[in-house]
Scaffold this active site. Structure first.
Site, mmCIF file in Angstrom:
data_model
loop_
_atom_site.group_PDB
_atom_site.id
_atom_site.type_symbol
_atom_site.label_atom_id
_atom_site.label_comp_id
_atom_site.label_asym_id
_atom_site.label_seq_id
_atom_site.Cartn_x
_atom_site.Cartn_y
_atom_site.Cartn_z
ATOM 1 N N ASP A 187 -15.249 57.191 71.844
ATOM 2 C CA ASP A 187 -16.379 56.434 70.850
ATOM 3 C C ASP A 187 -15.945 54.835 70.302
ATOM 4 O OD1 ASP A 187 -13.882 56.883 69.417
ATOM 5 O OD2 ASP A 187 -14.834 58.578 68.372
ATOM 6 N N CYS A 192 -10.213 58.671 71.515
ATOM 7 C CA CYS A 192 -10.759 58.170 70.323
ATOM 8 C C CYS A 192 -9.860 57.854 69.139
ATOM 9 C CB CYS A 192 -11.535 59.677 69.690
ATOM 10 S SG CYS A 192 -10.734 61.207 69.202
ATOM 11 N N THR A 218 -8.008 60.051 66.897
ATOM 12 C CA THR A 218 -6.635 60.285 67.312
ATOM 13 C C THR A 218 -6.389 61.698 68.773
ATOM 14 O OG1 THR A 218 -7.405 62.280 66.685
ATOM 15 C CG2 THR A 218 -6.358 61.079 64.750
ATOM 16 N N HIS A 260 2.441 72.063 84.080
ATOM 17 C CA HIS A 260 2.124 73.521 83.834
ATOM 18 C C HIS A 260 0.715 73.585 83.138
ATOM 19 C CE1 HIS A 260 6.411 74.060 81.771
ATOM 20 N NE2 HIS A 260 6.331 74.106 82.834
ATOM 21 N N HIS A 298 2.162 78.707 86.671
ATOM 22 C CA HIS A 298 0.858 78.500 86.043
ATOM 23 C C HIS A 298 -0.226 78.481 86.359
ATOM 24 C CE1 HIS A 298 4.466 76.670 83.639
ATOM 25 N NE2 HIS A 298 4.982 76.561 85.206
#
Ligand code: RB5
Length: 147
Positions: free
Chosen positions: A14, A70, A72, A103, A138
């Site tokens: 963004d 973005c 964060t 994982h 996993h």
């Protein structure tokens, strides 16, 4: 850069991630990784779910690896994870990048341009795109994500 998982990735951001996206593209090309840029192409305000969607549809259809950016890394990862086969992980350091691959077999790396320095972003990218999925115990957990 260590041995890589892929030679090409899709990338999107963004407005808050735009400048970091441009730097990341240069970094990737120096590391011989081709990037397909899905925007945004300026600092004009946009909504991160739109760019997460563009990228996620390609990851889902064509099994690309991706990078989403973005402010964060959080909003864009939440949006991307609504698409099947997308396993988007926000990583803030080398440890989270390594574990997201080992994982979770994460296929989309999400970065928070307002929270991390570019120097750290480069280390995260190097780690993420050179770490293999561990498999083993996993596998069944990751499979359940798409059920
Ligand atoms: C945009 O201002 C900001 O909210 C967005 O980039 C992101 O950080 C959301 O999670």
């Amino acid at each position: 850069m260590p041995k890589l998982l892929t030679k090409s990735i899709v990338i999107a951001s963004d407005h808050a991630g735009y400048l970091m996206k441009e730097k990341v593209k240069i970094f990737l090309s120096k590391s011989k990784i081709k990037s397909l840029d899905l925007g945004v192409f300026s600092k004009e305000r946009v909504d991160y779910p739109d760019y997460a969607k563009k990228l996620s549809l390609l990851v889902k259809k064509r099994s690309f690896y991706g990078i989403l950016i973005c402010g964060t890394g959080i909003g864009i990862s939440i949006a991307a994870n609504r698409f099947k086969k997308v396993r988007a992980a926000v990583c803030y350091d080398k440890i989270s990048a390594s574990l997201a691959r080992k994982h979770n077999n994460a296929n989309v790396l999400c970065l928070g341009a307002r929270l991390i320095h570019f120097k750290n972003a480069k280390k995260i990218i190097n780690t993420f795109f050179s770490t293999k999925f561990e498999g083993g115990r996993h596998i069944k957990r990751v499979k359940k994500l798409d059920k």
